[in-house]
Every structure is written in structure tokens, then in C-alpha cells.
Enzyme design. Structure first.
Site, short mmCIF file in Angstrom:
data_model
loop_
_atom_site.label_atom_id
_atom_site.label_comp_id
_atom_site.label_asym_id
_atom_site.label_seq_id
_atom_site.Cartn_x
_atom_site.Cartn_y
_atom_site.Cartn_z
N ASP A 1 0.87 -1.18 0.00
CA ASP A 1 0.00 0.00 0.00
C ASP A 1 0.90 1.22 0.00
OD1 ASP A 1 -1.92 1.96 0.44
OD2 ASP A 1 -2.33 1.35 2.50
N GLU B 1 -0.26 10.73 1.31
CA GLU B 1 -1.66 10.32 1.31
C GLU B 1 -2.06 9.76 2.66
OE1 GLU B 1 -5.11 7.50 0.63
OE2 GLU B 1 -3.12 7.14 1.49
N GLU B 2 -1.13 9.06 3.31
CA GLU B 2 -1.43 8.36 4.56
C GLU B 2 -1.57 9.30 5.76
OE1 GLU B 2 -2.35 5.47 4.47
OE2 GLU B 2 -1.21 4.19 3.11
#
Length: 374
Positions: free
Chosen positions: A105, A138-139
Site C-alpha cells: 500500500d 496520502e497516509e
């Protein structure tokens, strides 16, 4: 499509440490790779506003067919602990020794995009313009997407509005098309200090005020498309002091922003009741962290991609999800996103693993989608 090449590239990328705000080395790797593949590159410098070290990347592969084309998107950052990853391939699984996350991911998504592009080039498949958008951070709140300055992007580098985000947990075939908005909330309760042993009756306990309000709040699963969560309660005082400050934070998510505001309004009314009962006062602040993601074409794009999965005998499922991603942010810019999976499992944990056959299925689906839209 070459399985061995795809896996070699994925393993190489997994070994590049790229936690949020420190994706710079990985971004340089990807920029060089995309240039070698023939892409034009544009770099957005939004990271300068939030203390990162990596630009967002737009890569363009010009097509030989007129039309709007498609955008392939993923994110470069990974969840820690992720330093010194040693990928282990066992049969159909890629995993680690359990001391780090894998980083599938979303490096699995990026590997899929790169192999799809290589296949299209090698097989000389005619296509419309293909864009690749890769974001940092993004995280940690989709910072790369939030701080993207679209006004500075040259007109010929503006990506196609139909966007395939290769960043969904689970198997190939899952096509997420809708995701909720999220609002962050913070409530500060103000009481009155007093000596807890000598004259507690002169105090107003802020924890008691907060407890009353919290005990009556609708929290958890509110309906099929709405959730709420209280995540922190903070009030640190010596035991001999009646605490005069208590702060709580949390979130409300829903596919209806009107529903979110309705829930927050109900929390305000409960806080009013608590103040009426105990005294003191409070301040409730809230802000939208990201907007709703909804299809802009009555699911036409999602259904087109579902047909591609069906053509390669992969069962497809159109899905409404409960989490947010860059797609929510890009929606405000008019992008029409679907989010697809590459076999990521147990993401954000050291037990994370990726199923190779699912990675291959989605890569093939991307190639076939681009080919069938020639």
C-alpha cells in the site's frame, strides 16, 4: 505483460524507504523511470507548504488517438515501521518477516501502473493520452492532493478527468466509486478549579461536563452510510485539583454532508444540556477534512471497468466504502474516480501481504481497459 519483470520492479521499490514527508528518494526513482519510459513530467511543489520533501508527479504518455484518455493514480508514501524491508515471496504471497510493514500500500498499485504502461508500449497498443498522478503524504491526511496547485499545471499536462486510483485493499474486481466526507471535531469544556480535598464544592469538574455530554452522544455506526468516533479525551491534573479543562476530539463521516452537520448539531445540544446541569462553558470546533466522493457519470465509468474485469473472468463488485483517499480531494477538481485493488491485505500492519495473482489481474485489466478504449 511480464510477471517476473513486474515482481522485480515491485521488490526494488519496496526496498526504497518512503514514509510520509520523506518520499523524496522514491520520487526521484519514479521520475527517472517514467522519463526513461518516454513520459513528459510535471512536478507540483505543494510539499513546500507542509514540510515534505517530495513533489507530486504528473507524467504524460501522449496517445495516437484523439480523446480525453485516462489517468492512473497512486500514492508514494507508506506506513511505518518500513525501514529495511526484506520482501519474502512464498508461492502467491509477498510479505515481510513481520518486523516491518510491506509497503504494498501503495507500491503494489504503482508497480501495476508501471507494468501496464510497459506492456502498452511494448505491444504498440494504440491509445488516447495516458496520465499518471503520483502523490506524497496520502497516509497522513492526503496532504499531497490537498496542497496540489492545479492552477500552475500547464494546460497540456492537465490529466484526464476519468481517474483510476490503484489503491484499494482487497482483491482485483472490487471497484469503489463512492466514499464519505469526514469532519474533524474538537470540544473544549471549561469548568472551574478548586482544591479537591478542602473545597471541591467550589469547583466545576470539566471531566464531569464532558462525561455527561459524551454518555448521551450517538457514537459508532449511526446508519448504513454514517459513522462517528471519539478518539481522544485529555484532562491532566493532580488528584487534589478539580480539573477545569477537558478536551475531546473525534470525527464524523457520512456520504451526506447534511447528515454530518446534523450529528454535530446534536452534539452541540448535548453540550448545552451538560453546561445547564453542571455550569461552566464549552467551545465546539469542526472542519471538513475531505469532501464526499461520488460518481459524476451515474456509474458509467465504473461499469465500463467492471466489464473489463468480467472479460478476464474476474468477478467484479461496485462498492461504496467508508474510508477516504486522494480521490475525495481530487473530486473537488472535477475528477471522476474509481478505486481498484491489487490484492493488498492487512494493510497498515506488520502482517501486511500482497497476493501476486490479484496484482496480475488488475494489471491486465488496466491494459485491456486502455486497449478497448482505443
Amino acid at each position: 505483460m511480464k510477471k517476473e519483470r513486474l515482481l522485480d520492479n515491485l521488490v526494488e521499490m519496496l526496498k526504497i524507504h518512503s514514509p510520509s514527508k520523506k518520499e523524496g528518494e522514491y520520487a526521484k526513482y519514479l521520475i527517472n523511470l517514467l522519463k526513461e519510459m518516454g513520459a513528459s513530467i510535471y512536478l507540483d511543489e505543494g510539499y513546500l507548504q507542509y514540510g515534505g520533501d517530495s513533489p507530486s508527479i504528473i507524467a504524460k504518455f501522449p496517445g495516437d488517438i484523439e480523446g480525453d484518455g485516462v489517468t492512473l493514480a497512486a500514492h508514494m508514501d507508506v506506513i511505518e515501521p518500513n525501514l529495511n524491508v526484506e520482501p519474502i515471496i512464498e508461492g502467491n504471497i509477498i510479505k515481510t518477516d513481520g518486523s516491518t510493514t510491506l509497503g504494498g500500500d501503495d507500491k503494489g498499485g504503482i508497480a501495476s501502473i508501471i507494468e501496464a504502461l510497459r506492456t502498452i508500449k511494448e505491444e504498440k497498443i494504440s491509445h488516447k493520452d495516458i496520465y499518471v498522478v503520483l502523490t506524497p503524504c496520502e497516509e497522513v491526511g492526503m496532504l499531497g492532493a490537498k496542497y496540489f496547485n492545479w492552477d500552475k499545471v500547464p494546460h497540456d499536462m492537465l490529466p484526464s478527468k476519468n481517474m483510476i486510483v490503484v489503491d484499494n485493499a482487497g482483491d482485483a474486481g472490487i471497484i469503489a466509486h463512492s466514499a464519505p466526507s469526514k469532519y474533524d471535531i474538537e470540544i473544549s469544556f471549561q469548568g472551574r478549579k478548586a482544591h479537591a480535598g478542602i473545597e471541591p464544592e467550589k469547583g466545576i469538574n470539566a471531566i464531569s461536563i464532558a462525561s455527561y455530554a459524551l454518555s448521551h452522544m450517538n457514537i459508532g455506526r449511526i446508519d448504513d452510510l454514517t459513522t462517528s468516533n471519539i478518539s481522544t479525551i485529555n484532562s491532566e491534573f493532580p488528584s487534589n485539583v478539580v480539573p477545569d479543562i477537558c478536551r475531546i476530539t473525534g470525527e464524523v463521516r457520512s456520504h451526506s454532508e447534511a447528515k454530518i452537520l446534523e450529528i454535530i448539531d446534536s452534539y452541540k445540544k448535548l453540550c448545552d444540556e451538560a453546561i445547564e446541569k453542571f455550569g461552566g462553558n464549552y467551545k465546539l470546533d469542526y472542519k471538513c477534512d475531505y469532501p464526499v466522493l461520488k460518481p459524476k457519470d451515474d456509474l458509467k465509468f465504473a461499469r465500463e471497468f467492471a466489464k473489463v474485469y468480467e472479460e478476464i473472468n474476474v468477478p467484479s463488485e461496485l462498492k461504496v466504502i467508508g474510508g477516504g483517499s486522494d480521490s475525495n480531494i481530487f473530486a473537488e477538481q472535477g475528477f471522476n474516480s474509481i478505486i481498484i485493488g491489487v490484492g493488498m491485505n492487512k494493510v497498515h500492519t506488520v502482517e501486511e501481504y500482497l497476493e501476486i495473482d490479484e496484482l496480475l489481474k488488475t494489471t491486465e485489466a488496466i491494459v485491456r481497459y486502455i486497449k478497448r478504449n482505443e
